[in-house]
Design a protein around this motif. Structure first.
Motif, PDB file in Angstrom:
ATOM      1  N   PRO A  31      57.146  36.899  46.475  1.00 32.67           N
ATOM      2  CA  PRO A  31      55.937  37.419  47.114  1.00 32.67           C
ATOM      3  C   PRO A  31      54.954  36.299  47.424  1.00 32.67           C
ATOM      4  O   PRO A  31      54.931  35.275  46.769  1.00 32.67           O
ATOM      5  N   GLU A  32      54.123  36.548  48.419  1.00 30.83           N
ATOM      6  CA  GLU A  32      53.124  35.565  48.853  1.00 30.83           C
ATOM      7  C   GLU A  32      51.794  36.285  49.038  1.00 30.83           C
ATOM      8  O   GLU A  32      51.750  37.472  49.333  1.00 30.83           O
ATOM      9  N   LEU A  33      50.698  35.508  48.860  1.00 26.14           N
ATOM     10  CA  LEU A  33      49.346  36.015  49.123  1.00 26.14           C
ATOM     11  C   LEU A  33      48.658  35.010  50.003  1.00 26.14           C
ATOM     12  O   LEU A  33      48.505  33.849  49.614  1.00 26.14           O
ATOM     13  N   TRP A  34      48.264  35.390  51.147  1.00 28.34           N
ATOM     14  CA  TRP A  34      47.633  34.538  52.163  1.00 28.34           C
ATOM     15  C   TRP A  34      48.480  33.284  52.421  1.00 28.34           C
ATOM     16  O   TRP A  34      47.985  32.191  52.592  1.00 28.34           O
ATOM     17  N   GLY A  35      49.706  33.476  52.383  1.00 27.97           N
ATOM     18  CA  GLY A  35      50.619  32.390  52.670  1.00 27.97           C
ATOM     19  C   GLY A  35      50.796  31.450  51.504  1.00 27.97           C
ATOM     20  O   GLY A  35      51.358  30.371  51.650  1.00 27.97           O
ATOM     21  N   LEU A  36      50.355  31.809  50.298  1.00 27.33           N
ATOM     22  CA  LEU A  36      50.466  30.944  49.134  1.00 27.33           C
ATOM     23  C   LEU A  36      51.428  31.563  48.134  1.00 27.33           C
ATOM     24  O   LEU A  36      51.482  32.782  47.958  1.00 27.33           O
ATOM     25  N   ALA A  37      52.157  30.714  47.432  1.00 27.47           N
ATOM     26  CA  ALA A  37      53.072  31.182  46.400  1.00 27.47           C
ATOM     27  C   ALA A  37      52.265  31.578  45.173  1.00 27.47           C
ATOM     28  O   ALA A  37      51.108  31.173  44.990  1.00 27.47           O
ATOM     29  N   PRO A  38      52.856  32.355  44.246  1.00 31.31           N
ATOM     30  CA  PRO A  38      52.120  32.829  43.095  1.00 31.31           C
ATOM     31  C   PRO A  38      51.567  31.697  42.245  1.00 31.31           C
ATOM     32  O   PRO A  38      50.444  31.796  41.739  1.00 31.31           O
ATOM     33  N   PHE A  39      52.261  30.631  42.005  1.00 32.40           N
ATOM     34  CA  PHE A  39      51.725  29.532  41.192  1.00 32.40           C
ATOM     35  C   PHE A  39      50.527  28.895  41.862  1.00 32.40           C
ATOM     36  O   PHE A  39      49.626  28.424  41.206  1.00 32.40           O
ATOM     37  N   GLN A  40      50.505  28.890  43.222  1.00 28.49           N
ATOM     38  CA  GLN A  40      49.365  28.322  43.947  1.00 28.49           C
ATOM     39  C   GLN A  40      48.153  29.248  43.795  1.00 28.49           C
ATOM     40  O   GLN A  40      47.031  28.797  43.621  1.00 28.49           O
ATOM     41  N   VAL A  41      48.369  30.558  43.844  1.00 33.61           N
ATOM     42  CA  VAL A  41      47.273  31.526  43.679  1.00 33.61           C
ATOM     43  C   VAL A  41      46.695  31.393  42.274  1.00 33.61           C
ATOM     44  O   VAL A  41      45.479  31.383  42.072  1.00 33.61           O
ATOM     45  N   VAL A  42      47.565  31.235  41.247  1.00 34.92           N
ATOM     46  CA  VAL A  42      47.104  31.077  39.870  1.00 34.92           C
ATOM     47  C   VAL A  42      46.326  29.781  39.728  1.00 34.92           C
ATOM     48  O   VAL A  42      45.289  29.709  39.069  1.00 34.92           O
ATOM     49  N   SER A  43      46.811  28.689  40.372  1.00 38.31           N
ATOM     50  CA  SER A  43      46.120  27.401  40.306  1.00 38.31           C
ATOM     51  C   SER A  43      44.754  27.495  40.936  1.00 38.31           C
ATOM     52  O   SER A  43      43.758  26.972  40.394  1.00 38.31           O
ATOM     53  N   ILE A  44      44.647  28.134  42.084  1.00 38.55           N
ATOM     54  CA  ILE A  44      43.338  28.288  42.749  1.00 38.55           C
ATOM     55  C   ILE A  44      42.415  29.138  41.878  1.00 38.55           C
ATOM     56  O   ILE A  44      41.229  28.835  41.724  1.00 38.55           O
ATOM     57  N   ALA A  45      42.943  30.183  41.261  1.00 37.41           N
ATOM     58  CA  ALA A  45      42.119  31.044  40.408  1.00 37.41           C
ATOM     59  C   ALA A  45      41.599  30.276  39.212  1.00 37.41           C
ATOM     60  O   ALA A  45      40.434  30.412  38.808  1.00 37.41           O
ATOM     61  N   MET A  46      42.440  29.426  38.608  1.00 38.74           N
ATOM     62  CA  MET A  46      42.012  28.603  37.482  1.00 38.74           C
ATOM     63  C   MET A  46      40.955  27.608  37.908  1.00 38.74           C
ATOM     64  O   MET A  46      39.992  27.358  37.177  1.00 38.74           O
TER      65      MET A  46
END
Length: 190
Positions: A31-46
């Motif tokens: 799955p992707e969110l705004w074209g980002l992989a889940p680890f990237q979404v978690v990194s941005i959230a952190m």
């Protein structure tokens, strides 16, 4: 085991944006969110959380300062309440002392009033005895005066009766001749 087909995965995005990973027997679509992989979404959230923690510390300081201010205000109110309680207890003690003093004064006044009432009663009894004695003396004096008056009246009546009786006797026994002889005798004695 006949012909097994891999399970069908439904993608929510268009197939061009999906990344396919070979997982052996079947293909797995990540799955992707705004074209980002889940680890990237978690990194941005952190990253956002850390930025908020660093720059948001000022907010914590403001909140802590507000809470400290409220704590100080509450402590001040508690101190004021303690002072008011101490004042109230002092007033309570003062009024309790005043009430005790008033009760003692009331008892003293009651004893005083009892002594005064006894003194007034004794004086009234003495005055009433003196008044009875005076009235008794006045009655005795009136009785004595009435007796003297009655005796005087009896004497006056006796004198009047004696005078009347002597006139009658003189009138009956003396005639004009006896009067002349008596007058001559008195004139001769002078």
């Amino acid at each position: 085991m006949a012909n097994v087909s891999p399970p069908e995965v439904l993608a929510t995005e268009t197939p061009e944006a999906t990344v396919e990973i070979d997982a052996g027997a079947g293909k797995h679509i990540e799955p992707e969110l705004w074209g980002l992989a889940p680890f990237q979404v978690v990194s941005i959230a952190m990253l956002v959380l850390l930025l908020f923690a660093i720059f948001g510390a000022k907010v914590h300081k403001t909140i802590a300062g507000g809470l400290d201010g409220k704590i100080a205000a509450i402590k001040e109110q508690l101190e004021e309440a303690k002072q008011l309680r101490a004042e109230a207890q002092a007033l309570r003690k003062e009024y309790a002392d005043k009430i005790a003093g008033a009760e003692k004064d009331a008892e003293a006044m009651l004893v005083n009033a009892q002594h005064e009432a006894d003194a007034i009663l004794e004086k009234a009894e003495a005055d009433s005895k003196a008044m009875v004695e005076r009235r008794k003396r006045m009655a005795e004096d009136k009785i004595a005066a009435a007796e003297r008056e009655a005796v005087q009246d009896v004497r006056n009546r006796a004198v009047s009766a004696a005078t009347g009786a002597s006139r009658k006797l003189i009138a009956e026994r003396h005639d004009a001749e006896a009067d002349r002889a008596l007058a001559d005798k008195v004139i001769a004695g002078i």
